[in-house]
Design a protein around this motif. Structure first.
Motif, PDB file in Angstrom:
ATOM      1  N   THR A 187       0.836  -1.206   0.000  1.00 33.22           N
ATOM      2  CA  THR A 187       0.000   0.000   0.000  1.00 33.22           C
ATOM      3  C   THR A 187       0.867   1.252   0.000  1.00 33.22           C
ATOM      4  N   HIS A 188       1.894   1.266   0.818  1.00 30.68           N
ATOM      5  CA  HIS A 188       2.800   2.420   0.854  1.00 30.68           C
ATOM      6  C   HIS A 188       3.502   2.595  -0.492  1.00 30.68           C
ATOM      7  N   TYR A 189       3.960   1.496  -1.082  1.00 30.49           N
ATOM      8  CA  TYR A 189       4.638   1.588  -2.377  1.00 30.49           C
ATOM      9  C   TYR A 189       3.678   2.102  -3.447  1.00 30.49           C
ATOM     10  N   TRP A 190       2.444   1.628  -3.438  1.00 28.26           N
ATOM     11  CA  TRP A 190       1.468   2.058  -4.436  1.00 28.26           C
ATOM     12  C   TRP A 190       1.144   3.544  -4.285  1.00 28.26           C
ATOM     13  N   GLU A 191       1.001   4.003  -3.049  1.00 26.86           N
ATOM     14  CA  GLU A 191       0.666   5.411  -2.819  1.00 26.86           C
ATOM     15  C   GLU A 191       1.808   6.337  -3.220  1.00 26.86           C
ATOM     16  N   THR A 192       3.052   5.887  -3.089  1.00 30.46           N
ATOM     17  CA  THR A 192       4.175   6.757  -3.440  1.00 30.46           C
ATOM     18  C   THR A 192       4.548   6.668  -4.911  1.00 30.46           C
ATOM     19  N   GLU A 193       4.501   5.481  -5.494  1.00 25.86           N
ATOM     20  CA  GLU A 193       4.990   5.288  -6.860  1.00 25.86           C
ATOM     21  C   GLU A 193       3.896   5.185  -7.915  1.00 25.86           C
ATOM     22  N   LYS A 194       2.717   4.720  -7.537  1.00 30.84           N
ATOM     23  CA  LYS A 194       1.604   4.457  -8.472  1.00 30.84           C
ATOM     24  C   LYS A 194       2.034   3.467  -9.554  1.00 30.84           C
ATOM     25  N   GLN A 195       2.839   2.474  -9.166  1.00 33.46           N
ATOM     26  CA  GLN A 195       3.289   1.429 -10.072  1.00 33.46           C
ATOM     27  C   GLN A 195       3.209   0.086  -9.360  1.00 33.46           C
ATOM     28  N   ILE A 196       3.108  -0.966 -10.152  1.00 34.90           N
ATOM     29  CA  ILE A 196       3.145  -2.309  -9.600  1.00 34.90           C
ATOM     30  C   ILE A 196       4.616  -2.677  -9.409  1.00 34.90           C
ATOM     31  N   PRO A 197       4.995  -3.111  -8.205  1.00 33.09           N
ATOM     32  CA  PRO A 197       6.401  -3.459  -7.998  1.00 33.09           C
ATOM     33  C   PRO A 197       6.768  -4.704  -8.790  1.00 33.09           C
ATOM     34  N   PHE A 198       7.834  -4.596  -9.551  1.00 35.32           N
ATOM     35  CA  PHE A 198       8.274  -5.703 -10.383  1.00 35.32           C
ATOM     36  C   PHE A 198       9.781  -5.641 -10.513  1.00 35.32           C
ATOM     37  N   GLY A 199      10.415  -6.778 -10.589  1.00 35.96           N
ATOM     38  CA  GLY A 199      11.863  -6.824 -10.794  1.00 35.96           C
ATOM     39  C   GLY A 199      12.636  -6.376  -9.578  1.00 35.96           C
ATOM     40  N   GLU A 200      13.473  -5.357  -9.756  1.00 35.88           N
ATOM     41  CA  GLU A 200      14.355  -4.904  -8.689  1.00 35.88           C
ATOM     42  C   GLU A 200      13.581  -4.289  -7.526  1.00 35.88           C
ATOM     43  N   SER A 201      12.518  -3.545  -7.841  1.00 34.64           N
ATOM     44  CA  SER A 201      11.741  -2.946  -6.757  1.00 34.64           C
ATOM     45  C   SER A 201      11.039  -4.018  -5.925  1.00 34.64           C
ATOM     46  N   MET A 202      10.578  -5.075  -6.567  1.00 32.52           N
ATOM     47  CA  MET A 202       9.953  -6.171  -5.829  1.00 32.52           C
ATOM     48  C   MET A 202      10.991  -6.910  -4.994  1.00 32.52           C
TER      49      MET A 202
ATOM     50  N   LEU B  63      12.895 -15.597   7.099  1.00 31.47           N
ATOM     51  CA  LEU B  63      12.284 -16.411   6.051  1.00 31.47           C
ATOM     52  C   LEU B  63      13.264 -16.658   4.913  1.00 31.47           C
ATOM     53  N   LYS B  64      13.269 -17.878   4.421  1.00 27.57           N
ATOM     54  CA  LYS B  64      14.077 -18.203   3.253  1.00 27.57           C
ATOM     55  C   LYS B  64      13.361 -17.693   2.019  1.00 27.57           C
ATOM     56  N   GLU B  65      14.101 -17.043   1.138  1.00 30.85           N
ATOM     57  CA  GLU B  65      13.494 -16.490  -0.071  1.00 30.85           C
ATOM     58  C   GLU B  65      13.442 -17.567  -1.152  1.00 30.85           C
ATOM     59  N   ASP B  66      12.457 -18.447  -1.027  1.00 35.28           N
ATOM     60  CA  ASP B  66      12.296 -19.512  -2.004  1.00 35.28           C
ATOM     61  C   ASP B  66      11.172 -19.168  -2.978  1.00 35.28           C
ATOM     62  N   THR B  67      10.907 -20.059  -3.914  1.00 34.40           N
ATOM     63  CA  THR B  67       9.892 -19.780  -4.940  1.00 34.40           C
ATOM     64  C   THR B  67       8.493 -19.685  -4.345  1.00 34.40           C
ATOM     65  N   GLU B  68       8.231 -20.440  -3.286  1.00 29.38           N
ATOM     66  CA  GLU B  68       6.914 -20.372  -2.669  1.00 29.38           C
ATOM     67  C   GLU B  68       6.650 -18.984  -2.083  1.00 29.38           C
ATOM     68  N   LEU B  69       7.639 -18.410  -1.425  1.00 27.86           N
ATOM     69  CA  LEU B  69       7.493 -17.064  -0.871  1.00 27.86           C
ATOM     70  C   LEU B  69       7.324 -16.038  -1.983  1.00 27.86           C
ATOM     71  N   LYS B  70       8.106 -16.165  -3.049  1.00 27.65           N
ATOM     72  CA  LYS B  70       8.003 -15.229  -4.172  1.00 27.65           C
ATOM     73  C   LYS B  70       6.627 -15.300  -4.828  1.00 27.65           C
ATOM     74  N   ASN B  71       6.114 -16.518  -5.031  1.00 30.81           N
ATOM     75  CA  ASN B  71       4.781 -16.672  -5.623  1.00 30.81           C
ATOM     76  C   ASN B  71       3.692 -16.114  -4.710  1.00 30.81           C
ATOM     77  N   TYR B  72       3.821 -16.360  -3.408  1.00 31.43           N
ATOM     78  CA  TYR B  72       2.840 -15.828  -2.453  1.00 31.43           C
ATOM     79  C   TYR B  72       2.847 -14.301  -2.471  1.00 31.43           C
ATOM     80  N   LEU B  73       4.040 -13.717  -2.497  1.00 32.12           N
ATOM     81  CA  LEU B  73       4.137 -12.253  -2.508  1.00 32.12           C
ATOM     82  C   LEU B  73       3.541 -11.664  -3.779  1.00 32.12           C
ATOM     83  N   MET B  74       3.815 -12.274  -4.935  1.00 28.01           N
ATOM     84  CA  MET B  74       3.258 -11.741  -6.185  1.00 28.01           C
ATOM     85  C   MET B  74       1.734 -11.843  -6.191  1.00 28.01           C
TER      86      MET B  74
END
Length: 136
Positions: A68-83, A102-113
């Motif tokens: 929510t904070h990222y959306w209010e400041t940037e008005k963009q969907i976080p992707f790539g480096e920002s994510m 938390l280990k940054e595995d594919t399950e965490l990345k998929n959940y976050l997206m």
């Protein structure tokens, strides 16, 4: 051969300058005694799927507030480096608050997206409703 001159072997170990640091007298020349010591926090390394229900809910609320904070400041969907930056910040913040890294595995990345998409859709829907109320 000439004899070597003897140097003074005895030097004073008690230094005259003493500081009163939090009620305890300490020598100025002993930096280890002056520095405050705190043990590093114990962090447990685990996968996201092994968290219990309360921990997952706490992590979800942390993610939603960050997105929510990222959306209010940037008005963009976080992707790539920002994510990646957001994901790194979230894992550090969760480790600070709950002592679980938390280990940054594919399950965490998929959940976050998935959570990012649903959170931004909710924000867009709320913005659209506000616009409809202003301009009927």
């Amino acid at each position: 051969m000439a004899k070597k001159k003897k140097r003074k072997q005895h030097t004073a170990t008690d230094l005259p300058i003493i500081l009163d640091y939090e009620g305890e007298p300490m020598s100025v020349y002993d930096p280890i005694a002056i520095m405050p010591y705190s043990e590093p926090p114990l962090t447990e390394r685990t996968r996201f799927k092994k968290l219990n229900r309360e921990q997952k809910a706490a992590f979800k609320s942390l993610v939603v507030s960050a997105i929510t904070h990222y959306w209010e400041t940037e008005k963009q969907i976080p992707f790539g480096e920002s994510m990646a930056d957001i994901r790194h910040w979230l894992t550090e913040a969760f480790a600070e608050d709950y002592g679980i890294l938390l280990k940054e595995d594919t399950e965490l990345k998929n959940y976050l997206m998935t959570l990012v998409i649903s959170s931004i859709n909710k924000l867009l829907k709320a913005e659209r409703q506000i616009q409809e109320k202003k301009n009927p």
